[in-house]
Scaffold this active site. Structure first.
Site, PDB file in Angstrom:
ATOM      1  N   ASN A 167      -3.204  40.316 -41.307  1.00 43.00           N
ATOM      2  CA  ASN A 167      -4.214  40.144 -42.354  1.00 43.00           C
ATOM      3  C   ASN A 167      -5.280  39.109 -42.015  1.00 43.00           C
ATOM      4  OD1 ASN A 167      -2.787  42.022 -43.858  1.00 43.00           O
ATOM      5  ND2 ASN A 167      -1.570  40.461 -44.911  1.00 43.00           N
ATOM      6  N   TRP A 322      -4.714  36.554 -35.507  1.00 45.61           N
ATOM      7  CA  TRP A 322      -5.611  35.478 -35.038  1.00 45.61           C
ATOM      8  C   TRP A 322      -5.540  34.351 -36.059  1.00 45.61           C
ATOM      9  CZ3 TRP A 322      -8.141  33.869 -30.880  1.00 45.61           C
ATOM     10  CH2 TRP A 322      -9.186  32.950 -31.016  1.00 45.61           C
ATOM     11  N   HIS A 354       5.299  28.027 -40.661  1.00 44.79           N
ATOM     12  CA  HIS A 354       5.093  28.883 -39.494  1.00 44.79           C
ATOM     13  C   HIS A 354       4.550  28.103 -38.305  1.00 44.79           C
ATOM     14  CE1 HIS A 354       5.920  32.300 -41.996  1.00 44.79           C
ATOM     15  NE2 HIS A 354       4.877  32.091 -42.773  1.00 44.79           N
TER      16      HIS A 354
END
Length: 380
Positions: A167, A322, A354
């Site tokens: 996303n 990205w 993360h």
């Protein structure tokens, strides 16, 4: 006289402080060029360019502004050239991919762990959570069990080319929609919208993940008739796709999971969506990626989908992976998600759980080895 001396001293101190500040910034850019970065050894057009390039490219990223970690930031001229050339030069390494698939399957029985089934659980069985204390449990109800598939939804399924669509804001303006839709199977993450973004992200969806927290964030926990109607209409658009619901990651999802179960029981037979409820899959998935030196608090949904795709796809193409706040093709600022409202600032909240730059580094290396195709440039 005394005032003149004090003025001169203040002026000198100001110049010293300015010089120190410039020296620190210069050192930051210099060190970043010396450190091994996530791409390639940079090549620059003219002497003196590296330092200024670092400032203009790196500091555009909100990530850099906040953390001043240059090892993740530099976007070099050589990378720009690589992005332009790689799509035509990239070659699939089938041997390496099949080897990776076997490695993954040694840690994760993807077909079995893809979803709980009616035969794999019993009413009253207590489920634990992957990322919560063992003291928290969820009791399997009759309604919950009735929503489980009879067999794994991906049993005996095989696809040639699969697209795993993240996303990231890098998809904005990418015009990758047609290319994504040509894939035989399309994985999407976190119930991401496609309708208003089809030119960039496509419309085809064969599987989308659905974190229970989405129900709280976007559908007000289904507290009103309008909320329920909105959710129903969103599900209807999936039209036969798999809704992959990781209900057993966190104990905080328990209440929302029960709300979901009630909703699906109430609308049984009215929706074509296929429900999949994975059990405790993450302990197996984490073990594999830990062997690849990737062990964050939580893996991203994107790399989890890659793991699942490896079992049923002969070739995997990645889009929207990205984790930086600037476009490597245009140097323009990017939103965190492609569907964020215009003007939304790039967020770094993911940093709490993360390791997205580390994941990206690994995926980029896999791309270079021909294991997967990582699309970072515009498709048209």
């Amino acid at each position: 006289m005394r005032n003149c001396k004090m003025a001169r001293v203040a002026s000198v101190l100001g110049l010293v402080m300015l010089s120190v500040a410039l020296l620190i910034l210069s050192l930051i850019s210099y060190v970043s060029l010396k450190k091994e970065n996530i791409f390639t050894t940079p090549k620059y057009a003219s002497p003196g360019a590296p330092r200024m390039y670092m400032f203009h490219a790196g500091f555009r990223s909100q990530f850099a502004l906040k953390f001043l970690d240059p090892s993740f930031v530099p976007i070099t001229n050589s990378l720009t050239q690589e992005l332009q050339e790689k799509p035509s030069k990239w070659k699939f390494n089938r041997t390496a991919f099949l080897h990776q698939r076997q490695e993954i399957l040694q840690h994760v029985d993807v077909i079995k762990n893809f979803s709980l089934t009616k035969n794999s659980v019993r009413i009253g069985q207590l489920m634990h959570y992957d990322y919560s204390s063992h003291k928290y449990v969820f009791s399997i109800s009759n309604n919950f069990r009735s929503l489980l598939p009879d067999v794994s939804p991906i049993m005996n399924k095989h696809y040639n080319i699969c697209a795993v669509v993240g996303n990231s804001g890098i998809l904005t303006g990418s015009q990758c929609g047609q290319e994504i839709d040509k894939s035989d199977f399309v994985f999407r993450c976190n119930f991401a919208p496609t309708e208003a973004f089809q030119r960039d992200v496509g419309r085809k969806t064969n599987l989308t993940t659905f974190n229970p927290s989405i129900l709280e964030k976007y559908y007000n926990n289904l507290l009103t008739i309008q909320d329920r109607n909105n959710f129903f209409l969103s599900l209807k658009k999936l039209d036969g796709a798999i809704l992959w619901i990781p209900a057993f990651f966190f104990h905080t999802s328990a209440t929302v999971t029960r709300t979901l179960v009630d909703f699906f029981v109430e609308h049984r037979g009215q929706l074509k969506v296929q429900l999949a409820w994975p059990g405790n899959i993450m302990q197996h998935v984490n073990r594999y990626w830990k062997n690849k030196h990737l062990s964050p608090k939580r893996l991203s949904t994107g790399i989890l989908m890659y793991t699942l795709a490896s079992a049923i796809c002969e070739e995997i193409h990645l889009y929207g992976f990205w984790p930086f706040g600037f476009d490597p093709n245009t140097r323009e600022d990017l939103p965190y998600h492609y569907y964020d409202k215009k003007g939304t600032k790039f967020t770094t909240k993911w940093q709490e759980s993360h390791q997205l730059p580390a994941e990206f580094q690994l995926l980029y290396r896999m791309h270079g080895e021909g294991l997967t195709k990582l699309t970072l440039s515009h498709c048209a």
